[in-house]
Design an enzyme around this catalytic site. Structure first.
Site, PDB file in Angstrom:
ATOM      1  N   LYS A 292       0.821  -1.219   0.000  1.00  8.06           N
ATOM      2  CA  LYS A 292       0.000   0.000   0.000  1.00  8.06           C
ATOM      3  C   LYS A 292       0.850   1.262   0.000  1.00  8.06           C
ATOM      4  CE  LYS A 292      -4.477  -1.684   1.286  1.00  8.06           C
ATOM      5  NZ  LYS A 292      -5.641  -1.622   2.191  1.00  8.06           N
ATOM      6  N   ARG A 327      -3.649 -10.226   4.755  1.00 12.15           N
ATOM      7  CA  ARG A 327      -4.017 -10.232   3.340  1.00 12.15           C
ATOM      8  C   ARG A 327      -2.842  -9.690   2.521  1.00 12.15           C
ATOM      9  NH1 ARG A 327      -6.545  -6.594  -0.286  1.00 12.15           N
ATOM     10  NH2 ARG A 327      -8.004  -7.599  -1.741  1.00 12.15           N
TER      11      ARG A 327
END
Length: 351
Positions: A292, A327
C-alpha cells in the site's frame, strides 16, 4: 473506555500466575493494558486488573473479549483456525487494481491456476476481487463483476481452495456463494448495497467488515480524526453490533481497520501500532497493508512492485499484535516470514 494490550512477553513460563494474559487464544501473551478514557491514558498491569478495573463492566467485557479464543470458521470441508496468523492471498480479476490489475482479466482458468498455486504456497484463503477499490476507480456493473469472478470461484472451489469474495454488491455475493465461495469480504462493511446484510445473514456465511469513513461512497473520503485508533474501534464496534443484531453470529464476523482507506500516513501508522486494541471487539482481525501507499511514502516513493520489504515488515508487525489473517500479494515470501516467526514463538514457548 478502551483497553490496548501492551508489554508482550516471549513466554508465560516461569512468570507468576496471573501476571500475564493470553491474547485471543493465540501465541501471544501480554503483561499490561494501556487504558484509555477520554483524553487520559494510564497503564494497568494484568496482575492488578481486578484491583484497578474489576468494578467496571466495560473493562470486564473488553478483557473477556481480548482474552477469549476465537471460534474457528467451519465451511463445509474447510476450516479456518485463528490460533496463529495465516495468509489470505489477493487474487484480482480486474483491469485496474493498483498492484496486479489486468494480470488475470478474461482468463478464468489461468486466474484459478494462479489461485491454486497461492494455496499450494501456504495461503489459507484466496481473496478474489472483480472490482478495484483503489481511489478513483470506476464502478463495475454487477453483471460484469459476476462474469469475472464466478467462473474462477467454481474452479478454485473444485480444487479445494477456500475462497472469499471481495465485493460490495449483494448480487455478486449471492453468485459467489452459489459458485462455492465460503466468505464475504466487504470493504464497505455491508453498507454499500442495501441487500448485502440480508444476503450474508440468510447465507449464514462468515463475513469480514472493513472500516472506512464513507463506505456508501467508496471508502476514500478524508476526515479529521481526533483519535484514529479509538474512533475506528468505536465504528467497528457499532457495526459488529448492527450486523450481529441482523442475524449474523458474532463468531462469524472478522474486522479489518481499513489501512489506506480514507486515512493519512499518520493515521495508518497509528492504527498499525495500536492493532492489539481491536481484539477488544471479540472478533478475528484481518490486516490488509500489502504494497500500500504508506510503504512508498516511507521508502522514497518506491513503486508498487518494489514494496515487498515494507509489506513483510507490516505483516510481521500484525503477527506480533495477534492479527489472525494477513491479506497479501506476495504469498510465498509472507508465508516463509511467518514460518520463521512461528518457529521463534514455538522455541520461546518451550522455554
Amino acid at each position: 473506555m478502551h483497553l490496548r494490550p501492551i508489554q508482550f512477553v516471549d513466554t508465560p513460563i516461569g512468570l507468576e500466575e496471573g501476571s500475564v494474559a493470553r491474547l485471543a487464544g493465540g501465541m501471544q501473551w501480554f503483561a499490561a493494558y494501556e487504558v484509555r478514557e477520554g483524553t487520559t491514558r494510564r497503564i494497568v498491569p494484568v496482575a492488578r486488573f481486578q484491583q484497578e478495573l474489576g468494578g467496571s463492566s466495560r473493562a470486564e467485557a473488553l478483557h473477556a473479549a481480548i482474552t477469549a479464543p476465537r471460534t474457528p470458521w467451519v465451511m463445509g470441508e474447510r476450516t479456518l483456525r485463528f490460533d496463529q496468523p495465516q495468509v489470505a492471498a489477493i487474487l484480482n480479476v480486474t483491469p485496474d487494481s493498483f498492484s496486479d490489475g489486468g494480470k488475470h482479466i478474461g482468463d478464468p482458468a489461468a486466474a484459478a491456476d494462479s489461485g491454486m498455486v497461492m494455496a499450494a504456497l501456504g495461503a489459507a484463503v484466496i481473496d478474489l476481487g472483480g472490482e478495484s477499490t483503489r481511489p478513483g476507480a470506476a464502478p463495475v456493473w454487477e453483471g460484469d463483476e459476476i462474469a469475472r469472478t464466478a467462473p474462477v470461484i467454481e474452479r478454485l472451489a473444485k480444487g479445494g481452495a477456500l475462497v472469499s469474495i471481495d465485493t460490495r454488491k449483494a448480487a455478486v455475493m449471492e453468485a459467489a456463494l452459489a459458485a462455492g465461495a465460503g466468505i464475504v469480504n466487504d470493504v464497505a462493511a455491508l453498507l454499500w448495497d442495501d441487500r448485502a446484510l440480508e444476503v450474508v445473514a440468510r447465507a449464514g456465511c462468515p463475513v469480514i467488515l472493513m472500516h472506512s469513513p464513507d463506505p456508501a461512497k467508496g471508502g476514500h473520503g478524508r476526515v479529521g480524526y481526533g483519535n484514529v485508533l479509538t474512533e475506528v474501534f468505536d465504528w467497528l464496534e457499532a457495526r459488529v453490533a448492527a450486523v450481529a443484531a441482523a442475524g449474523v453470529p458474532r463468531s462469524h464476523i472478522m474486522v479489518d481497520p481499513g489501512i489506506g482507506f480514507g486515512k493519512s500516513l499518520a493515521d495508518n501508522l497509528a492504527l498499525i501500532n495500536g492493532l492489539a486494541i481491536f481484539h477488544g471487539l471479540g472478533c478475528p482481525i484481518m490486516l490488509g497493508a500489502s504494497r500500500k501507499r504508506m510503504i512508498g511514502a516511507l521508502s522514497n516513493e518506491a513503486a508498487v512492485d518494489m514494496r515487498l520489504g515494507g509489506s513483510l515488515a507490516l505483516a510481521l508487525k500484525g503477527a506480533e499484535a495477534g492479527v489472525q489473517l494477513i491479506r497479501v500479494h506476495d504469498v510465498a515470501e509472507t508465508v516463509q516470514a511467518l514460518h520463521v516467526w512461528r518457529g521463534l514463538r514455538d522455541q520461546a514457548l518451550m522455554g
